[in-house]
Design a protein around this motif. Structure first.
Motif, PDB file in Angstrom:
ATOM      1  N   ALA A 155       0.833  -1.201   0.000  1.00 13.52           N
ATOM      2  CA  ALA A 155       0.000   0.000   0.000  1.00 13.52           C
ATOM      3  C   ALA A 155       0.868   1.252   0.000  1.00 13.52           C
ATOM      4  CB  ALA A 155      -0.907   0.005   1.216  1.00 13.52           C
ATOM      5  N   GLY A 156       0.364   2.301  -0.630  1.00 11.03           N
ATOM      6  CA  GLY A 156       1.006   3.605  -0.579  1.00 11.03           C
ATOM      7  C   GLY A 156       0.524   4.383   0.634  1.00 11.03           C
ATOM      8  N   SER A 157       1.050   5.584   0.798  1.00 16.68           N
ATOM      9  CA  SER A 157       0.729   6.370   1.999  1.00 16.68           C
ATOM     10  C   SER A 157      -0.703   6.892   2.002  1.00 16.68           C
ATOM     11  CB  SER A 157       1.701   7.549   2.115  1.00 16.68           C
ATOM     12  OG  SER A 157       1.503   8.473   1.057  1.00 16.68           O
ATOM     13  N   ARG A 158      -1.335   6.950   0.811  1.00 13.34           N
ATOM     14  CA  ARG A 158      -2.684   7.503   0.733  1.00 13.34           C
ATOM     15  C   ARG A 158      -3.761   6.434   0.608  1.00 13.34           C
ATOM     16  NH1 ARG A 158      -0.462  11.818  -3.268  1.00 13.34           N
ATOM     17  NH2 ARG A 158      -1.434  10.581  -4.915  1.00 13.34           N
ATOM     18  N   SER A 159      -3.386   5.174   0.517  1.00 10.76           N
ATOM     19  CA  SER A 159      -4.383   4.126   0.295  1.00 10.76           C
ATOM     20  C   SER A 159      -4.987   3.664   1.617  1.00 10.76           C
ATOM     21  CB  SER A 159      -3.767   2.946  -0.455  1.00 10.76           C
ATOM     22  OG  SER A 159      -2.671   2.416   0.253  1.00 10.76           O
ATOM     23  N   SER A 160      -6.287   3.428   1.590  1.00  8.93           N
ATOM     24  CA  SER A 160      -7.011   2.976   2.775  1.00  8.93           C
ATOM     25  C   SER A 160      -7.049   1.450   2.813  1.00  8.93           C
ATOM     26  CB  SER A 160      -8.441   3.514   2.740  1.00  8.93           C
ATOM     27  OG  SER A 160      -9.149   2.926   1.649  1.00  8.93           O
ATOM     28  N   ASP A 161      -7.588   0.918   3.907  1.00  4.73           N
ATOM     29  CA  ASP A 161      -7.766  -0.528   4.000  1.00  4.73           C
ATOM     30  C   ASP A 161      -8.706  -1.024   2.907  1.00  4.73           C
ATOM     31  OD1 ASP A 161      -6.092  -0.589   6.182  1.00  4.73           O
ATOM     32  OD2 ASP A 161      -7.713  -0.705   7.672  1.00  4.73           O
ATOM     33  N   ASP A 162      -9.720  -0.219   2.594  1.00  3.06           N
ATOM     34  CA  ASP A 162     -10.650  -0.613   1.533  1.00  3.06           C
ATOM     35  C   ASP A 162      -9.953  -0.639   0.169  1.00  3.06           C
ATOM     36  OD1 ASP A 162     -12.723  -0.906   3.310  1.00  3.06           O
ATOM     37  OD2 ASP A 162     -13.614   1.056   2.889  1.00  3.06           O
ATOM     38  N   ASP A 163      -9.064   0.322  -0.056  1.00  2.00           N
ATOM     39  CA  ASP A 163      -8.316   0.345  -1.314  1.00  2.00           C
ATOM     40  C   ASP A 163      -7.439  -0.897  -1.433  1.00  2.00           C
ATOM     41  OD1 ASP A 163      -9.388   2.862  -1.881  1.00  2.00           O
ATOM     42  OD2 ASP A 163      -7.700   3.909  -0.946  1.00  2.00           O
ATOM     43  N   LEU A 164      -6.790  -1.251  -0.337  1.00  3.68           N
ATOM     44  CA  LEU A 164      -5.937  -2.436  -0.320  1.00  3.68           C
ATOM     45  C   LEU A 164      -6.770  -3.689  -0.577  1.00  3.68           C
ATOM     46  CD1 LEU A 164      -3.168  -3.741   0.177  1.00  3.68           C
ATOM     47  CD2 LEU A 164      -3.694  -3.745   2.617  1.00  3.68           C
ATOM     48  N   ALA A 165      -7.939  -3.765   0.052  1.00  4.60           N
ATOM     49  CA  ALA A 165      -8.816  -4.925  -0.134  1.00  4.60           C
ATOM     50  C   ALA A 165      -9.280  -5.026  -1.591  1.00  4.60           C
ATOM     51  CB  ALA A 165     -10.016  -4.826   0.798  1.00  4.60           C
ATOM     52  N   LEU A 166      -9.530  -3.886  -2.207  1.00  2.86           N
ATOM     53  CA  LEU A 166      -9.958  -3.866  -3.602  1.00  2.86           C
ATOM     54  C   LEU A 166      -8.846  -4.365  -4.522  1.00  2.86           C
ATOM     55  CD1 LEU A 166     -12.208  -3.094  -5.551  1.00  2.86           C
ATOM     56  CD2 LEU A 166     -11.291  -0.755  -5.582  1.00  2.86           C
ATOM     57  N   ALA A 167      -7.632  -3.880  -4.305  1.00  3.80           N
ATOM     58  CA  ALA A 167      -6.502  -4.334  -5.107  1.00  3.80           C
ATOM     59  C   ALA A 167      -6.231  -5.812  -4.880  1.00  3.80           C
ATOM     60  CB  ALA A 167      -5.257  -3.510  -4.775  1.00  3.80           C
ATOM     61  N   ARG A 168      -6.369  -6.241  -3.653  1.00  3.23           N
ATOM     62  CA  ARG A 168      -6.161  -7.661  -3.352  1.00  3.23           C
ATOM     63  C   ARG A 168      -7.168  -8.520  -4.107  1.00  3.23           C
ATOM     64  NH1 ARG A 168      -4.408 -10.240   2.267  1.00  3.23           N
ATOM     65  NH2 ARG A 168      -4.283 -12.405   1.575  1.00  3.23           N
ATOM     66  N   ALA A 169      -8.423  -8.090  -4.117  1.00  4.04           N
ATOM     67  CA  ALA A 169      -9.458  -8.842  -4.833  1.00  4.04           C
ATOM     68  C   ALA A 169      -9.140  -8.935  -6.316  1.00  4.04           C
ATOM     69  CB  ALA A 169     -10.823  -8.182  -4.612  1.00  4.04           C
ATOM     70  N   LEU A 170      -8.557  -7.875  -6.874  1.00  7.63           N
ATOM     71  CA  LEU A 170      -8.179  -7.885  -8.291  1.00  7.63           C
ATOM     72  C   LEU A 170      -7.165  -8.991  -8.576  1.00  7.63           C
ATOM     73  CD1 LEU A 170      -7.995  -6.596 -11.151  1.00  7.63           C
ATOM     74  CD2 LEU A 170      -6.214  -5.109 -10.226  1.00  7.63           C
ATOM     75  N   PHE A 171      -6.125  -9.081  -7.748  1.00  9.32           N
ATOM     76  CA  PHE A 171      -5.075 -10.061  -8.016  1.00  9.32           C
ATOM     77  C   PHE A 171      -5.454 -11.478  -7.591  1.00  9.32           C
ATOM     78  CE2 PHE A 171      -2.662  -6.098  -8.108  1.00  9.32           C
ATOM     79  CZ  PHE A 171      -2.004  -6.251  -9.311  1.00  9.32           C
ATOM     80  N   GLU A 172      -6.440 -11.600  -6.737  1.00 12.66           N
ATOM     81  CA  GLU A 172      -6.881 -12.937  -6.347  1.00 12.66           C
ATOM     82  C   GLU A 172      -7.578 -13.665  -7.491  1.00 12.66           C
ATOM     83  OE1 GLU A 172      -9.065 -12.233  -2.748  1.00 12.66           O
ATOM     84  OE2 GLU A 172      -7.325 -12.663  -1.477  1.00 12.66           O
ATOM     85  N   VAL A 173      -7.950 -12.953  -8.551  1.00  9.78           N
ATOM     86  CA  VAL A 173      -8.541 -13.642  -9.698  1.00  9.78           C
ATOM     87  C   VAL A 173      -7.488 -14.430 -10.471  1.00  9.78           C
ATOM     88  CG1 VAL A 173     -10.359 -11.885  -9.923  1.00  9.78           C
ATOM     89  CG2 VAL A 173      -8.313 -11.725 -11.371  1.00  9.78           C
ATOM     90  N   VAL A 174      -6.193 -14.206 -10.177  1.00 14.15           N
ATOM     91  CA  VAL A 174      -5.142 -14.968 -10.863  1.00 14.15           C
ATOM     92  C   VAL A 174      -4.224 -15.717  -9.886  1.00 14.15           C
ATOM     93  CG1 VAL A 174      -5.102 -13.593 -12.974  1.00 14.15           C
ATOM     94  CG2 VAL A 174      -3.670 -12.906 -11.025  1.00 14.15           C
ATOM     95  N   GLY A 175      -4.645 -15.870  -8.620  1.00 13.33           N
ATOM     96  CA  GLY A 175      -3.817 -16.630  -7.688  1.00 13.33           C
ATOM     97  C   GLY A 175      -3.831 -16.078  -6.284  1.00 13.33           C
ATOM     98  N   ASP A 176      -2.748 -16.328  -5.571  1.00 19.74           N
ATOM     99  CA  ASP A 176      -2.621 -15.908  -4.178  1.00 19.74           C
ATOM    100  C   ASP A 176      -2.003 -14.515  -4.081  1.00 19.74           C
ATOM    101  OD1 ASP A 176      -3.599 -18.369  -3.203  1.00 19.74           O
ATOM    102  OD2 ASP A 176      -1.603 -19.275  -3.380  1.00 19.74           O
ATOM    103  N   VAL A 177      -2.268 -13.848  -2.955  1.00 19.04           N
ATOM    104  CA  VAL A 177      -1.754 -12.499  -2.721  1.00 19.04           C
ATOM    105  C   VAL A 177      -1.067 -12.448  -1.353  1.00 19.04           C
ATOM    106  CG1 VAL A 177      -2.341 -10.058  -2.435  1.00 19.04           C
ATOM    107  CG2 VAL A 177      -3.548 -11.441  -4.137  1.00 19.04           C
ATOM    108  N   VAL A 178       0.120 -11.854  -1.324  1.00 24.93           N
ATOM    109  CA  VAL A 178       0.855 -11.649  -0.072  1.00 24.93           C
ATOM    110  C   VAL A 178       1.007 -10.139   0.121  1.00 24.93           C
ATOM    111  CG1 VAL A 178       2.997 -12.064   1.198  1.00 24.93           C
ATOM    112  CG2 VAL A 178       2.121 -13.808  -0.376  1.00 24.93           C
ATOM    113  N   VAL A 179       0.417  -9.605   1.177  1.00 24.06           N
ATOM    114  CA  VAL A 179       0.508  -8.172   1.461  1.00 24.06           C
ATOM    115  C   VAL A 179       1.734  -7.927   2.334  1.00 24.06           C
ATOM    116  CG1 VAL A 179      -0.608  -6.185   2.545  1.00 24.06           C
ATOM    117  CG2 VAL A 179      -1.982  -7.863   1.276  1.00 24.06           C
ATOM    118  N   VAL A 180       2.614  -7.036   1.873  1.00 23.98           N
ATOM    119  CA  VAL A 180       3.848  -6.734   2.606  1.00 23.98           C
ATOM    120  C   VAL A 180       4.065  -5.226   2.640  1.00 23.98           C
ATOM    121  CG1 VAL A 180       4.971  -8.921   2.004  1.00 23.98           C
ATOM    122  CG2 VAL A 180       5.271  -6.929   0.512  1.00 23.98           C
ATOM    123  N   ASP A 181       4.861  -4.776   3.600  1.00 29.04           N
ATOM    124  CA  ASP A 181       5.304  -3.385   3.591  1.00 29.04           C
ATOM    125  C   ASP A 181       6.150  -3.159   2.337  1.00 29.04           C
ATOM    126  OD1 ASP A 181       4.085  -2.885   6.011  1.00 29.04           O
ATOM    127  OD2 ASP A 181       5.897  -3.342   7.177  1.00 29.04           O
TER     128      ASP A 181
END
Length: 283
Positions: A143-169
């Motif tokens: 996540a960037g400095s301006r992204s919210s938890d909802d933004d992160l969840a939205l991006a995660r959902a996008l990439f979950e259509v092609v596999g697993d997602v690992v959220v890291v700093d």
């Protein structure tokens, strides 16, 4: 159960952007507001005009990127790293205020992207790998400095259509790329070497490919099916089950260990991380 995503634009639908597009076109994925993608050439754009996708070419329409992002809630940046900042400056004035911009580019920080975009736009950085093409990818997401938890969840959902997602700093995203990003190459290299060993034992190239590639597929499938074992312990436990005390496998594994395989992987991933940082510094 259907996966629902908001209107999405993919700018630079090359190999990785194209893989994400394929995931979005799955029958169980619904993209409200549609999908718009861009490429440089009309020949590439034509090939993507299916499944309700609006595909634009910048060689035909210089404003293709701006047209694609207008009204899009999710914007995926798939161009080469050196093109990212100019592209962001181009689309910034026409992005929706609540747009979420996610970059696929290596070495381009979220701070750099945020500086090129309006303050209201959220930015995230991703690092997918090539198995995303067959829906078995692993994507690192920061996540960037301006992204919210909802933004992160939205991006995660996008990439979950092609596999697993690992959220890291973000400070860990380059290190992640040395494992999951470069990792498929390490696996293919091991397959190459083991096939060569099989040929050296007198098998034909075709027989060697069948044995080695089938063994890798089977071992990966067995690992994936080992739901009763903790994920961090499963590989070691499955290896132990194959390795009978005093048997042939035990002796082979001992040779690999004595040869410094663990240290070799440490050195290889460290070299990849160093090169990643060199590339980032050049950008």
């Amino acid at each position: 159960m259907a996966i629902t995503l908001p209107s999405t634009a993919i700018l630079g639908a090359g190999s990785m952007g194209g893989a994400i597009l394929s995931g979005l076109l799955r029958p169980d994925v619904v993209v409200d507001g549609g999908i718009r993608v861009t490429n440089r050439t009309e020949s590439k754009a034509v090939a993507l005009r299916h499944g309700g996708v609006t595909s634009l070419a910048t060689e035909i329409d210089p404003r293709a990127n701006a047209s694609a992002v207008a009204g899009a809630r999710l914007v995926l940046i798939g161009v080469k790293p050196h093109m990212v900042v100019d592209l962001l400056r181009e689309i910034g004035p026409v992005l929706d205020a609540d747009a979420v911009v996610v970059s696929l580019a290596a070495g381009v920080t979220t701070a750099t992207m945020e500086a090129a975009l309006p303050d209201s736009v959220s930015v995230l950085r991703s690092m997918p790998n090539t198995p995303s093409v067959v829906g078995l990818g692993v994507t690192g997401l920061s996540a960037g400095s301006r992204s919210s938890d909802d933004d992160l969840a939205l991006a995660r959902a996008l990439f979950e259509v092609v596999g697993d997602v690992v959220v890291v700093d973000e400070g860990r995203i380059d290190a992640l790329s040395t494992i999951s990003g470069s990792g498929p190459a390490y696996v293919f290299y091991l397959i190459e070497r083991l096939q060569e060993a099989a040929v050296g034992l007198g098998f034909t190239a075709s027989q060697a490919a069948t044995m080695v590639q089938g063994t890798f597929r089977g071992a990966s499938g067995l690992l994936a099916a080992s739901d009763l074992l903790p994920a961090d312990e499963a590989p070691a436990e499955l290896r132990r089950r194959v390795t009978s005390p005093g048997g042939t496998t035990e002796r082979a594994v001992a040779v690999l260990a004595e040869g410094g395989l663990t240290e070799l992987f440490d050195r290889a991933t460290a070299a990849a991380l160093e090169r990643n940082r060199e590339i980032a510094a050049q950008g």
